[in-house]
Structure formats: structure tokens, C-alpha cells
Design an enzyme around this catalytic site. Structure first.
Site, PDB file in Angstrom:
ATOM      1  N   ARG A  51      -5.049 -53.136 -66.845  1.00 60.16           N
ATOM      2  CA  ARG A  51      -4.529 -51.981 -67.585  1.00 60.16           C
ATOM      3  C   ARG A  51      -5.662 -51.027 -67.955  1.00 60.16           C
ATOM      4  NH1 ARG A  51      -4.093 -47.998 -69.311  1.00 60.16           N
ATOM      5  NH2 ARG A  51      -2.674 -47.087 -70.819  1.00 60.16           N
ATOM      6  N   ILE A  65      -5.914 -49.438 -78.248  1.00 59.09           N
ATOM      7  CA  ILE A  65      -4.659 -50.186 -78.260  1.00 59.09           C
ATOM      8  C   ILE A  65      -4.483 -50.844 -76.889  1.00 59.09           C
ATOM      9  CG2 ILE A  65      -2.175 -50.084 -78.708  1.00 59.09           C
ATOM     10  CD1 ILE A  65      -2.704 -47.457 -80.250  1.00 59.09           C
ATOM     11  N   PRO A  66      -5.308 -51.873 -76.627  1.00 62.61           N
ATOM     12  CA  PRO A  66      -5.138 -52.569 -75.345  1.00 62.61           C
ATOM     13  C   PRO A  66      -3.769 -53.242 -75.316  1.00 62.61           C
ATOM     14  CG  PRO A  66      -6.854 -53.622 -76.676  1.00 62.61           C
ATOM     15  CD  PRO A  66      -6.363 -52.440 -77.437  1.00 62.61           C
ATOM     16  N   HIS A  67      -3.091 -53.111 -74.191  1.00 61.66           N
ATOM     17  CA  HIS A  67      -1.745 -53.660 -74.101  1.00 61.66           C
ATOM     18  C   HIS A  67      -1.415 -54.002 -72.661  1.00 61.66           C
ATOM     19  CE1 HIS A  67      -1.453 -49.353 -73.386  1.00 61.66           C
ATOM     20  NE2 HIS A  67      -0.384 -49.617 -72.660  1.00 61.66           N
ATOM     21  N   GLY A  68      -0.434 -54.864 -72.494  1.00 66.68           N
ATOM     22  CA  GLY A  68       0.020 -55.236 -71.167  1.00 66.68           C
ATOM     23  C   GLY A  68       1.288 -56.057 -71.275  1.00 66.68           C
TER      24      GLY A  68
END
Length: 82
Positions: A51, A65-68
Site C-alpha cells: 500500500r 494512516i497506514p492501512h490495508g
């Protein structure tokens, strides 16, 4: 379910002195893995790295805001880390 419902006190983390984005992401994933939030730590880590390759999740002033999304996650999980 509201956003506030996702804030679980045990899921807060303090990433002390982690040098760089990847080290912080590794520390966050490790924190969640220790709390049994998903079945495969390596897959979650790779999902977040992929991501980040698409574009930084940083929003400025040291905030990101690391997200996956992954099928190895047992449920929607939100981690606040500092």
C-alpha cells in the site's frame, strides 16, 4: 458501529525510537500480532508495504494512516501508535 467503537485500549502502541517508516510499520504489525488480531504477520506486513508503494499514507507533520485489507485479519482493527 462507530469509529469510537474501534478504539480498544489494548491496541495502543508506543513506537520508541523506531528509525523510519518501515520500522514503525513493523513495530505496529508486531504489536497487533502479539494481540492475536490476525493469522499471518508476514502477509499483513507485506500488505501495508505494498500500500505504501502505491503512495505514502503520510498526511503531514509526522502523521500517517497506514492501512490495508487482508483475508488474514480476523476483524476490522484500528491501532493508534505514537
Amino acid at each position: 458501529m462507530t469509529l469510537v467503537d474501534l478504539f480498544i485500549p489494548d491496541l495502543g502502541a508506543l513506537c520508541k525510537g523506531e528509525p523510519g517508516k518501515d520500522a514503525v510499520i513493523r513495530a505496529m504489525v508486531s504489536h497487533l500480532a502479539q494481540r492475536n488480531r490476525f493469522r499471518n504477520e508476514k502477509i499483513v506486513l507485506e500488505t501495508l508495504r505494498m500500500r505504501e508503494k502505491l503512495g505514502s499514507t503520510g498526511i503531514g507533520k509526522g502523521v500517517a494512516i497506514p492501512h490495508g485489507r487482508s483475508s488474514v485479519s480476523k476483524e476490522l482493527t484500528l491501532l493508534f501508535a505514537r
